[in-house]
Design a protein around this motif. Structure first.
Motif, PDB file in Angstrom:
ATOM      1  N   SER A 130      -8.997   0.518   1.923  1.00 11.68           N
ATOM      2  CA  SER A 130      -8.803  -0.007   3.275  1.00 11.68           C
ATOM      3  C   SER A 130      -7.580   0.639   3.935  1.00 11.68           C
ATOM      4  N   PRO A 131      -7.734   1.282   5.087  1.00  9.23           N
ATOM      5  CA  PRO A 131      -6.570   1.864   5.778  1.00  9.23           C
ATOM      6  C   PRO A 131      -5.529   0.817   6.145  1.00  9.23           C
ATOM      7  N   THR A 132      -5.991  -0.370   6.525  1.00  8.85           N
ATOM      8  CA  THR A 132      -5.036  -1.434   6.865  1.00  8.85           C
ATOM      9  C   THR A 132      -4.196  -1.812   5.657  1.00  8.85           C
ATOM     10  N   LEU A 133      -4.836  -1.972   4.502  1.00  5.62           N
ATOM     11  CA  LEU A 133      -4.118  -2.316   3.282  1.00  5.62           C
ATOM     12  C   LEU A 133      -3.185  -1.186   2.868  1.00  5.62           C
ATOM     13  N   GLN A 134      -3.606   0.055   3.018  1.00 10.86           N
ATOM     14  CA  GLN A 134      -2.733   1.182   2.691  1.00 10.86           C
ATOM     15  C   GLN A 134      -1.465   1.167   3.546  1.00 10.86           C
ATOM     16  N   GLY A 135      -1.641   0.859   4.824  1.00  9.41           N
ATOM     17  CA  GLY A 135      -0.476   0.787   5.703  1.00  9.41           C
ATOM     18  C   GLY A 135       0.472  -0.324   5.314  1.00  9.41           C
ATOM     19  N   LEU A 136      -0.060  -1.484   4.924  1.00  7.55           N
ATOM     20  CA  LEU A 136       0.783  -2.596   4.499  1.00  7.55           C
ATOM     21  C   LEU A 136       1.563  -2.248   3.233  1.00  7.55           C
ATOM     22  N   ILE A 137       0.904  -1.594   2.275  1.00  4.10           N
ATOM     23  CA  ILE A 137       1.580  -1.220   1.031  1.00  4.10           C
ATOM     24  C   ILE A 137       2.681  -0.202   1.314  1.00  4.10           C
ATOM     25  N   ALA A 138       2.389   0.776   2.165  1.00  2.00           N
ATOM     26  CA  ALA A 138       3.390   1.781   2.500  1.00  2.00           C
ATOM     27  C   ALA A 138       4.615   1.145   3.148  1.00  2.00           C
ATOM     28  N   ASP A 139       4.397   0.218   4.060  1.00  2.00           N
ATOM     29  CA  ASP A 139       5.521  -0.474   4.697  1.00  2.00           C
ATOM     30  C   ASP A 139       6.306  -1.305   3.689  1.00  2.00           C
ATOM     31  N   ALA A 140       5.601  -1.967   2.790  1.00  2.00           N
ATOM     32  CA  ALA A 140       6.289  -2.782   1.785  1.00  2.00           C
ATOM     33  C   ALA A 140       7.151  -1.927   0.877  1.00  2.00           C
ATOM     34  N   LEU A 141       6.643  -0.760   0.470  1.00  2.00           N
ATOM     35  CA  LEU A 141       7.430   0.119  -0.396  1.00  2.00           C
ATOM     36  C   LEU A 141       8.651   0.665   0.317  1.00  2.00           C
ATOM     37  N   ALA A 142       8.593   0.720   1.643  1.00  2.00           N
ATOM     38  CA  ALA A 142       9.722   1.249   2.404  1.00  2.00           C
ATOM     39  C   ALA A 142      10.725   0.173   2.800  1.00  2.00           C
ATOM     40  N   TYR A 143      10.266  -1.069   3.015  1.00  6.68           N
ATOM     41  CA  TYR A 143      11.137  -2.071   3.615  1.00  6.68           C
ATOM     42  C   TYR A 143      11.359  -3.326   2.777  1.00  6.68           C
TER      43      TYR A 143
END
Length: 505
Positions: free
Chosen positions: A86-99
């Protein structure tokens, strides 16, 4: 490990022999083989016991799993970008790893452990410094011996070594190894925190999508029941049906409205929790489509329990901690032997500044020091017992980490198998309940049954639909848990993990 000054080793060994005869025997010294002293003459030694990896306290295969069907690609080789579709889930994981702040703290602890290792590593080398001194003193006449006051100057420039320990017994080297293993364990703990964060974000996303689908079902039910209520109310006003039937329809409608409000509240709470995980505000509008199982993530092979030893970051961290405890024993054993340190300096000194670098102004000092406590009320022996106990605790923690990992994988495999069967059964149940509700409505319209039968059928249909959505989400969550339990992404490229932001979002 610094191993210079061979001549001083001979005197150190002799001092150790005489000191050992002057005190009561202690267990560490008594059990040390003579080869240690031979090794000390040839170079440095380490008194740490050889590291032995404990055997795995779990079965060789996972329950209800056939190794013959396993894929050549393991979960550790599948990055989270490849696993979660899921692109939406990928974006959430990327943000979590950064912030995410918890992960940021874990990264900062790694930096701290790396710096501590740098300090311990520097202890192996001499600290060399440059020093320049000026001393001016006046001696009164009655003390000078010349019958008159004397004023004297002293200028000195030199390079010196401050208290450098010759690490013949490996004490400093073992302490360095302790710091190194602690650093590696902290970095593995950071990787474990990363995997846990991915698991939490994925499960939070699935929970929100589950609630979206349940809310959508509830809203459709509310609209249908509200329409039925208005029809029944108009029929009751015309005298075609009793007021009791109207109240029954109204009750069913109000129950659906209450369920919708409850689900909306739960979604808001889950969204708030996801924002904490991601570390910044999340724009995740309510979805109006069903959760597609195949569009969320891929399937995974389980592999063998032995794969966990190299794939699971928490097991790797426990092993590093065990190695650190093992090295600590070597440092504690070294305390039973003489500690030899060197202090020295070389430079020039003169009473005249102009003569500081001319003439016979060479000045030097050299001060070797050998120390060995003779009587300490058993402090060193007790300290050795402490670090041995800590090593035993590290072994237990390592074995417990393996057992916990085995259980998590076994639980995820069981959930994946049995939840899939439940989903299949519930799909058939929903179809049956939908047909039951249709037939009950026909029976009521033809006067063959009371409206209570229709109410029961519609209520059971909604419950079955809600239960199906919940079970489908649980099945997907089991696949997320399996990815995490197998150390998913351990061998994936570092590009899967974005660099953490240095500022608040």
């Amino acid at each position: 490990m610094n191993c210079g000054q061979k001549r001083m080793v001979l005197s150190a060994a002799a001092f150790a022999s005489s000191a050992a005869s002057a005190v009561r025997p202690v267990r560490p010294v008594r059990h040390l083989p003579p080869a240690i002293f031979v090794a000390a003459l040839a170079g440095c030694v380490s008194l740490a016991p050889p590291f032995e990896q404990p055997p795995m306290p779990v079965p060789q295969t996972f329950p209800n799993y056939a190794p013959a069907t396993q894929s050549t690609v393991t979960a550790a080789e599948i990055g989270w970008k490849d696993y979660f579709k899921s692109p939406t889930l990928q974006g959430l994981i990327a943000d979590a790893l950064a912030y995410n702040r918890d992960l940021r703290l874990a990264i900062q602890r790694v930096d701290e452990a790396r710096a501590m290792y740098g300090i311990r590593r520097a202890d192996q080398f001499p600290t060399i410094g440059v020093e320049a001194d000026l001393a001016r003193a006046r001696v009164p006449a009655d003390l000078s011996g010349f019958g008159r006051p004397v004023t004297a100057n002293q200028f000195q420039v030199g390079v010196g070594i401050a208290s450098w320990e010759l690490d013949f017994w490996g004490r400093v080297a073992n302490l360095r190894d302790v710091a190194l293993q602690n650093y590696l364990a902290t970095d593995a703990a950071r990787q474990a925190a990363t995997l846990t964060l991915i698991d939490q974000v994925a499960n939070s996303y699935l929970s929100l999508r589950e609630l979206d689908e349940r809310i959508l079902l509830t809203e459709q039910t509310i609209a249908t029941r509200e329409k039925s209520f208005r029809i029944f109310k108009r029929r009751q006003e015309e005298g075609a049906i009793a007021k009791l039937d109207v109240k029954q329809v109204e009750t069913l409608w109000r129950q659906a409205v209450a369920l919708g409000a409850q689900l909306q509240q739960e979604r808001a709470t889950r969204l708030n929790a996801l924002q904490v995980l991601v570390g910044k505000p999340v724009d995740l509008p309510q979805a109006d489509v069903k959760l597609d199982d195949n569009a969320v993530m891929s399937d995974l092979p389980a592999g063998l329990p032995s794969d966990l030893l190299i794939n699971r970051p928490d097991i790797i961290a426990a092993e590093y901690q065990l190695r650190a405890a093992n090295a600590n024993i070597g440092a504690a054993r070294a305390e039973f032997f003489p500690r030899i340190t060197l202090t020295g300096s070389a430079g020039t000194a003169s009473t005249q500044l102009g003569n500081l670098f001319t003439g016979p102004s060479l000045a030097w000092s050299f001060g070797p020091s050998v120390s060995l406590p003779i009587f300490d009320m058993g402090r060193r022996e007790a300290n050795l017992d402490v670090v041995k106990s800590q090593r035993d605790q590290a072994v237990t923690s390592y074995e417990r980490a393996i057992q916990q990992a085995f259980r998590e994988v076994a639980d995820a495999l069981a959930a994946r198998e049995w939840l899939a069967e439940q989903v299949d059964t519930l799909r058939k149940t929903v179809d049956a309940q939908a047909e039951r509700a249709r037939l009950a409505q026909l029976r009521y319209e033809h006067g063959a049954s009371p409206f209570l039968e229709v109410l029961d059928a519609q209520r059971d249909l909604l419950d079955a639909q809600q239960q199906l959505v919940q079970t489908r989400r649980a099945l997907l969550s089991s696949r997320v848990s399996l990815y995490s339990a197998l150390g998913g992404g351990a061998f994936a490229t570092s590009a899967d993990v974005p660099a953490p932001s240095t500022h608040n979002p």
